[in-house]
Design a protein around this motif. Sequence first.
Motif, PDB file in Angstrom:
ATOM      1  N   VAL A  13       0.846  -1.202   0.000  1.00 34.55           N
ATOM      2  CA  VAL A  13       0.000   0.000   0.000  1.00 34.55           C
ATOM      3  C   VAL A  13       0.877   1.247   0.000  1.00 34.55           C
ATOM      4  O   VAL A  13       0.643   2.193  -0.762  1.00 34.55           O
ATOM      5  N   ALA A  14       1.915   1.247   0.826  1.00 38.01           N
ATOM      6  CA  ALA A  14       2.819   2.399   0.898  1.00 38.01           C
ATOM      7  C   ALA A  14       3.519   2.618  -0.439  1.00 38.01           C
ATOM      8  O   ALA A  14       3.649   3.761  -0.897  1.00 38.01           O
ATOM      9  N   GLN A  15       3.963   1.553  -1.081  1.00 32.52           N
ATOM     10  CA  GLN A  15       4.634   1.692  -2.374  1.00 32.52           C
ATOM     11  C   GLN A  15       3.681   2.276  -3.424  1.00 32.52           C
ATOM     12  O   GLN A  15       4.079   3.142  -4.193  1.00 32.52           O
ATOM     13  N   ARG A  16       2.439   1.825  -3.429  1.00 36.37           N
ATOM     14  CA  ARG A  16       1.459   2.381  -4.380  1.00 36.37           C
ATOM     15  C   ARG A  16       1.191   3.852  -4.077  1.00 36.37           C
ATOM     16  O   ARG A  16       1.049   4.670  -4.989  1.00 36.37           O
ATOM     17  N   ASP A  17       1.132   4.203  -2.786  1.00 39.87           N
ATOM     18  CA  ASP A  17       0.931   5.602  -2.407  1.00 39.87           C
ATOM     19  C   ASP A  17       2.110   6.467  -2.858  1.00 39.87           C
ATOM     20  O   ASP A  17       1.917   7.577  -3.354  1.00 39.87           O
ATOM     21  N   ILE A  18       3.318   5.964  -2.695  1.00 39.56           N
ATOM     22  CA  ILE A  18       4.510   6.699  -3.131  1.00 39.56           C
ATOM     23  C   ILE A  18       4.451   6.937  -4.635  1.00 39.56           C
ATOM     24  O   ILE A  18       4.670   8.047  -5.107  1.00 39.56           O
ATOM     25  N   GLU A  19       4.146   5.900  -5.378  1.00 42.72           N
ATOM     26  CA  GLU A  19       4.070   6.024  -6.832  1.00 42.72           C
ATOM     27  C   GLU A  19       2.927   6.952  -7.241  1.00 42.72           C
ATOM     28  O   GLU A  19       3.036   7.694  -8.209  1.00 42.72           O
ATOM     29  N   GLY A  20       1.826   6.934  -6.477  1.00 44.46           N
ATOM     30  CA  GLY A  20       0.690   7.809  -6.756  1.00 44.46           C
ATOM     31  C   GLY A  20       0.998   9.277  -6.525  1.00 44.46           C
ATOM     32  O   GLY A  20       0.331  10.163  -7.067  1.00 44.46           O
ATOM     33  N   MET A  21       2.016   9.557  -5.720  1.00 44.05           N
ATOM     34  CA  MET A  21       2.431  10.931  -5.461  1.00 44.05           C
ATOM     35  C   MET A  21       3.365  11.443  -6.553  1.00 44.05           C
ATOM     36  O   MET A  21       3.852  12.562  -6.480  1.00 44.05           O
ATOM     37  N   GLY A  22       3.629  10.605  -7.548  1.00 48.96           N
ATOM     38  CA  GLY A  22       4.494  11.013  -8.644  1.00 48.96           C
ATOM     39  C   GLY A  22       5.952  10.696  -8.421  1.00 48.96           C
ATOM     40  O   GLY A  22       6.795  11.021  -9.247  1.00 48.96           O
ATOM     41  N   ALA A  23       6.272  10.055  -7.323  1.00 50.62           N
ATOM     42  CA  ALA A  23       7.659   9.670  -7.066  1.00 50.62           C
ATOM     43  C   ALA A  23       7.994   8.464  -7.917  1.00 50.62           C
ATOM     44  O   ALA A  23       7.113   7.702  -8.322  1.00 50.62           O
ATOM     45  N   GLY A  24       9.262   8.269  -8.179  1.00 51.48           N
ATOM     46  CA  GLY A  24       9.690   7.109  -8.952  1.00 51.48           C
ATOM     47  C   GLY A  24       9.368   5.831  -8.215  1.00 51.48           C
ATOM     48  O   GLY A  24       9.201   5.817  -6.998  1.00 51.48           O
ATOM     49  N   ALA A  25       9.295   4.750  -8.971  1.00 54.88           N
ATOM     50  CA  ALA A  25       9.017   3.450  -8.370  1.00 54.88           C
ATOM     51  C   ALA A  25      10.121   3.102  -7.383  1.00 54.88           C
ATOM     52  O   ALA A  25      11.293   3.313  -7.648  1.00 54.88           O
ATOM     53  N   THR A  26       9.721   2.591  -6.243  1.00 55.72           N
ATOM     54  CA  THR A  26      10.708   2.180  -5.250  1.00 55.72           C
ATOM     55  C   THR A  26      11.186   0.783  -5.599  1.00 55.72           C
ATOM     56  O   THR A  26      10.535   0.050  -6.336  1.00 55.72           O
ATOM     57  N   GLU A  27      12.340   0.421  -5.054  1.00 51.84           N
ATOM     58  CA  GLU A  27      12.871  -0.915  -5.289  1.00 51.84           C
ATOM     59  C   GLU A  27      11.866  -1.931  -4.786  1.00 51.84           C
ATOM     60  O   GLU A  27      11.394  -1.864  -3.654  1.00 51.84           O
ATOM     61  N   ARG A  28      11.510  -2.876  -5.628  1.00 47.22           N
ATOM     62  CA  ARG A  28      10.465  -3.844  -5.311  1.00 47.22           C
ATOM     63  C   ARG A  28      10.758  -4.628  -4.031  1.00 47.22           C
ATOM     64  O   ARG A  28       9.870  -4.942  -3.270  1.00 47.22           O
ATOM     65  N   TRP A  29      11.995  -4.966  -3.785  1.00 46.26           N
ATOM     66  CA  TRP A  29      12.338  -5.789  -2.628  1.00 46.26           C
ATOM     67  C   TRP A  29      13.087  -4.974  -1.585  1.00 46.26           C
ATOM     68  O   TRP A  29      13.990  -5.459  -0.928  1.00 46.26           O
ATOM     69  N   ALA A  30      12.691  -3.718  -1.442  1.00 44.22           N
ATOM     70  CA  ALA A  30      13.371  -2.847  -0.472  1.00 44.22           C
ATOM     71  C   ALA A  30      13.279  -3.443   0.931  1.00 44.22           C
ATOM     72  O   ALA A  30      12.259  -3.973   1.323  1.00 44.22           O
ATOM     73  N   ARG A  31      14.378  -3.339   1.648  1.00 44.68           N
ATOM     74  CA  ARG A  31      14.435  -3.853   3.016  1.00 44.68           C
ATOM     75  C   ARG A  31      14.906  -2.745   3.937  1.00 44.68           C
ATOM     76  O   ARG A  31      15.577  -1.820   3.501  1.00 44.68           O
ATOM     77  N   PRO A  32      14.607  -2.847   5.222  1.00 40.82           N
ATOM     78  CA  PRO A  32      15.100  -1.842   6.169  1.00 40.82           C
ATOM     79  C   PRO A  32      16.626  -1.817   6.176  1.00 40.82           C
ATOM     80  O   PRO A  32      17.275  -2.776   5.794  1.00 40.82           O
ATOM     81  N   GLU A  33      17.182  -0.733   6.661  1.00 36.24           N
ATOM     82  CA  GLU A  33      18.625  -0.574   6.718  1.00 36.24           C
ATOM     83  C   GLU A  33      19.268  -1.521   7.719  1.00 36.24           C
ATOM     84  O   GLU A  33      20.435  -1.830   7.615  1.00 36.24           O
ATOM     85  N   THR A  34      18.529  -1.975   8.716  1.00 33.51           N
ATOM     86  CA  THR A  34      19.107  -2.855   9.721  1.00 33.51           C
ATOM     87  C   THR A  34      19.004  -4.302   9.270  1.00 33.51           C
ATOM     88  O   THR A  34      18.234  -4.637   8.393  1.00 33.51           O
ATOM     89  N   GLY A  35      19.789  -5.153   9.875  1.00 30.48           N
ATOM     90  CA  GLY A  35      19.728  -6.576   9.557  1.00 30.48           C
ATOM     91  C   GLY A  35      20.740  -6.962   8.499  1.00 30.48           C
ATOM     92  O   GLY A  35      21.567  -6.174   8.064  1.00 30.48           O
ATOM     93  N   TRP A  36      20.669  -8.200   8.069  1.00 30.93           N
ATOM     94  CA  TRP A  36      21.599  -8.735   7.090  1.00 30.93           C
ATOM     95  C   TRP A  36      21.223  -8.267   5.693  1.00 30.93           C
ATOM     96  O   TRP A  36      20.061  -8.234   5.343  1.00 30.93           O
TER      97      TRP A  36
END
Length: 103
Positions: free
Chosen positions: A71-94
Amino acid sequence: MAHTVEWKVRLYLFEDEGTTKARAVLNTGTTELTGHGAAHRNPADRDVPEIGDELAAGRAMHDLGRQLVGVAQRDIEGMGAGATERWARPETGWPMPDRQQGR
Protein backbone atom coordinates in the motif's frame (compact mmCIF):
# COMPACT_ATOMS: atom_id res chain seq x y z
CA MET A 1 6.38 18.43 12.47
CA ALA A 2 5.18 15.97 15.12
CA HIS A 3 2.81 13.24 14.00
CA THR A 4 1.28 10.69 16.35
CA VAL A 5 -1.41 8.15 15.50
CA GLU A 6 -2.65 4.90 16.97
CA TRP A 7 -3.43 1.97 14.73
CA LYS A 8 -5.26 -1.00 16.15
CA VAL A 9 -4.51 -4.62 15.27
CA ARG A 10 -6.83 -7.41 16.28
CA LEU A 11 -5.52 -10.96 16.14
CA TYR A 12 -7.93 -13.89 15.97
CA LEU A 13 -6.76 -17.49 16.44
CA PHE A 14 -8.76 -20.62 15.61
CA GLU A 15 -7.63 -24.19 16.22
CA ASP A 16 -9.23 -27.33 14.84
CA GLU A 17 -7.71 -30.83 14.76
CA GLY A 18 -4.04 -29.91 14.57
CA THR A 19 -4.43 -26.82 12.39
CA THR A 20 -4.25 -23.30 13.78
CA LYS A 21 -5.46 -20.42 11.65
CA ALA A 22 -4.87 -16.76 12.38
CA ARG A 23 -6.41 -13.57 11.08
CA ALA A 24 -4.76 -10.22 11.83
CA VAL A 25 -6.87 -7.14 11.12
CA LEU A 26 -5.25 -3.70 11.00
CA ASN A 27 -7.47 -0.64 11.25
CA THR A 28 -5.69 2.65 10.54
CA GLY A 29 -8.84 4.74 10.82
CA THR A 30 -8.96 5.15 7.04
CA THR A 31 -7.92 1.70 5.83
CA GLU A 32 -8.49 -1.86 6.99
CA LEU A 33 -6.17 -4.69 5.95
CA THR A 34 -6.42 -8.38 6.84
CA GLY A 35 -3.53 -10.83 7.00
CA HIS A 36 -3.88 -14.60 7.18
CA GLY A 37 -1.62 -17.34 8.48
CA ALA A 38 -1.81 -21.02 9.35
CA ALA A 39 0.20 -23.67 11.18
CA HIS A 40 -0.26 -27.42 10.77
CA ARG A 41 0.85 -29.84 13.46
CA ASN A 42 2.38 -33.08 12.35
CA PRO A 43 0.23 -35.87 13.87
CA ALA A 44 3.41 -37.41 15.32
CA ASP A 45 4.26 -34.20 17.22
CA ARG A 46 3.15 -33.42 20.75
CA ASP A 47 0.11 -31.16 20.98
CA VAL A 48 1.42 -27.76 22.15
CA PRO A 49 -1.23 -25.17 21.16
CA GLU A 50 1.02 -22.20 21.98
CA ILE A 51 3.44 -23.16 19.20
CA GLY A 52 0.66 -23.31 16.63
CA ASP A 53 -0.63 -19.95 17.88
CA GLU A 54 2.82 -18.37 17.56
CA LEU A 55 3.43 -19.70 14.06
CA ALA A 56 -0.02 -18.87 12.71
CA ALA A 57 -0.02 -15.40 14.31
CA GLY A 58 3.49 -14.65 13.05
CA ARG A 59 2.53 -15.70 9.53
CA ALA A 60 -0.65 -13.59 9.62
CA MET A 61 1.29 -10.55 10.81
CA HIS A 62 3.94 -11.14 8.14
CA ASP A 63 1.18 -11.22 5.51
CA LEU A 64 -0.27 -8.02 6.97
CA GLY A 65 3.14 -6.32 6.89
CA ARG A 66 3.67 -7.34 3.26
CA GLN A 67 0.32 -5.83 2.33
CA LEU A 68 1.05 -2.62 4.23
CA VAL A 69 4.37 -2.15 2.43
CA GLY A 70 2.55 -2.70 -0.87
CA VAL A 71 0.00 0.00 0.00
CA ALA A 72 2.82 2.40 0.90
CA GLN A 73 4.63 1.69 -2.37
CA ARG A 74 1.46 2.38 -4.38
CA ASP A 75 0.93 5.60 -2.41
CA ILE A 76 4.51 6.70 -3.13
CA GLU A 77 4.07 6.02 -6.83
CA GLY A 78 0.69 7.81 -6.76
CA MET A 79 2.43 10.93 -5.46
CA GLY A 80 4.49 11.01 -8.64
CA ALA A 81 7.66 9.67 -7.07
CA GLY A 82 9.69 7.11 -8.95
CA ALA A 83 9.02 3.45 -8.37
CA THR A 84 10.71 2.18 -5.25
CA GLU A 85 12.87 -0.91 -5.29
CA ARG A 86 10.47 -3.84 -5.31
CA TRP A 87 12.34 -5.79 -2.63
CA ALA A 88 13.37 -2.85 -0.47
CA ARG A 89 14.43 -3.85 3.02
CA PRO A 90 15.10 -1.84 6.17
CA GLU A 91 18.63 -0.57 6.72
CA THR A 92 19.11 -2.85 9.72
CA GLY A 93 19.73 -6.58 9.56
CA TRP A 94 21.60 -8.73 7.09
CA PRO A 95 21.90 -7.53 3.49
CA MET A 96 20.24 -9.55 0.77
CA PRO A 97 22.66 -12.08 -0.85
CA ASP A 98 21.98 -10.69 -4.34
CA ARG A 99 23.16 -7.23 -3.23
CA GLN A 100 26.37 -8.68 -1.82
CA GLN A 101 27.12 -10.23 -5.18
CA GLY A 102 26.23 -7.09 -7.14
CA ARG A 103 23.17 -8.55 -8.84
